[in-house]
Design an enzyme around this catalytic site. Structure first.
Site: not given
Lengths: 371, 75
Positions: A70-71, A321, A177, A199, A149, A235
């Site tokens: 996400g970041t 966070c 989210q 995740h 979030n 990669t």
């Protein structure tokens, strides 16, 4: 005993995902950019995941760019969309965006761009009319998250996308989210850039994707090889990407409905024992698994989190966070909470593995501590 | 007989091979898949990838800047 109620921070990967990732690490370790047999073997897993993620959004596989989560997705969308823009573009964001949106925008503002922040108000909802009023002729991009979030409030991104499209402004949404937890059809919703990750939906960490609508051009964050059509060199983590794809397919509307029912059950149990516990943004459309609760006077959230942790109950004060910071949450202040109220606010977030029994026990323990 | 098409023009190697093989997995044995790929490396790499997994390449023709490769799924 562990009762894990911090699923908005991250989730326990599904066993089927863990097995798939482990098998891919063992049996398909080739670089999925190599044209030999082992490369193609890894590539099949990457491409299957691309089809799975695209299908969940009703997007085309070519519109999905895999990345680290996400970041990265939010940074790539914002910095990439504004890179090289002539003049002094203007950006509009909501006041409750995640740091991975707010901080790149801060960087853009320091470089000379103008920024307007639209606060949601007590309902937790960003008003499309307020965003409309914020638009200027030089507005280049609007970014409003799909679900917050901390409060779980679902934002009207279809309306926001439509008004941006009409104004010729790019629209980005952070859907980390909400992805797979509420329907999102990108053929019907005018979102140009959308961030998703793995995740939060019982997939592996360190993998996500940025949806880039066909025809929308943004600059890559990094230079390197031509991976992901030049948009994300490096990669690929093919086993994790495969796990992400499988995790997406394991999320169903039935699971979301079950989570929503458990969420409501928990809140009822807590209120029975602690009537003064206040659910924030209670009247807004909310995500199935998130509760933002302001505890009665005198109950500090940080101390409560420590006390619950000692009993094996994992939840958070504000979002992970910003955990560890004593500053009241920006998102909670944006919905009108005072500093004192924000510092008494906890987030309880549910996932696939929570049971009624553990929620009942957690509600009792919380109430006993706060009473 | 099942006959489907898959346009992989613009899709680089080896993602084109991967997507063709994934589509073949969804078809019945003996079904045909007509795959369009770019000229150059994609047209050279796809046939051996298909054959390596036991599928037959039954036709190969050039159409402008692309190649159309017809594969028959293994029995």
């Amino acid at each position: 005993m562990t009762i894990y109620l911090d699923n908005a921070s991250t989730t326990r990967p599904d066993d089927r995902v863990i097995d798939l990732v482990a098998a891919a690490e063992r049996d398909a370790y080739g670089n999925d950019s190599s044209v030999h047999a082992m490369g193609v073997e890894a590539g099949k897993r990457t491409e299957k995941a691309r089809l799975q993620v695209a299908a969940a959004l009703n997007a085309s596989p070519g519109e999905i760019v895999f990345n680290s989560g996400g970041t990265e997705g939010n940074n790539a969308a914002l910095l990439g969309a504004l890179a090289g823009r002539a003049g002094k573009p203007h950006i509009v964001i909501s006041g409750m965006e995640h740091s991975s949106v707010a901080n790149p925008v801060l960087r853009l503002e320091k470089s000379g761009m103008a920024v307007t922040v639209v606060d949601p108000g007590a309902s937790g909802l960003v008003d499309p009319a307020a965003v409309q009023r914020a638009l200027r002729p030089e507005t280049a991009l609007v970014s409003v998250m799909h679900a917050n979030n901390e409060t779980g409030v679902l934002q009207p991104i279809a309306e926001l996308g439509a008004l941006c499209r009409k104004a010729g402004v790019l629209f980005h949404s952070d859907a980390c989210q909400s992805f797979t937890k509420t329907p999102l059809d990108l053929k019907k919703c005018a979102v140009d850039l959308l961030t998703v990750n793995s995740h939060k939906l019982h997939g592996p960490k360190g993998v996500g994707a940025l949806y880039i609508r066909k025809g929308v051009s943004i600059a890559p964050l990094m230079e390197g090889g031509g991976h992901e059509d030049g948009m994300r060199p490096g990669t690929r983590n093919s086993p994790a990407i495969a796990g992400f794809g499988l995790a997406v397919t394991l999320c169903t509307p039935e699971l979301a409905a079950k989570t929503a029912a458990l969420r409501d059950f928990f809140m009822e149990e807590l209120r029975k024992a602690l009537p003064k516990a206040r659910l924030n943004c209670a009247d807004a459309p909310r995500l199935c698994g998130i509760l933002s609760i302001t505890m009665p006077g005198g109950t500090g959230a940080a101390a409560l989190v420590r006390a619950m942790s000692a009993k094996g109950i994992c939840l958070s004060a504000g979002s992970a966070c910003s955990a560890g910071s004593n500053e009241p949450s920006r998102a909670l202040k944006a919905i009108g909470l005072s500093d004192k109220e924000a510092l008494r606010t906890i987030r309880v977030s549910l996932g696939r593995f929570n049971t009624k029994e553990e929620l009942s026990l957690a509600a009792k323990e919380l109430a006993a501590y706060a009473a | 007989m099942q006959h489907e098409t898959l346009d992989l023009s613009g899709v680089p190697c080896p993602a084109n091979s991967a997507r063709a093989l994934l589509r073949l997995e969804t078809l019945d044995p003996g079904a045909e898949l007509e795959i369009t790929v770019d000229d150059g490396e994609p047209a050279l790499n796809l046939p051996p990838s298909l054959e390596r997994e036991g599928h037959a390449v039954i036709a190969l023709r050039r159409e402008g800047a692309h190649w159309v490769i017809v594969a028959r799924k293994s029995q």
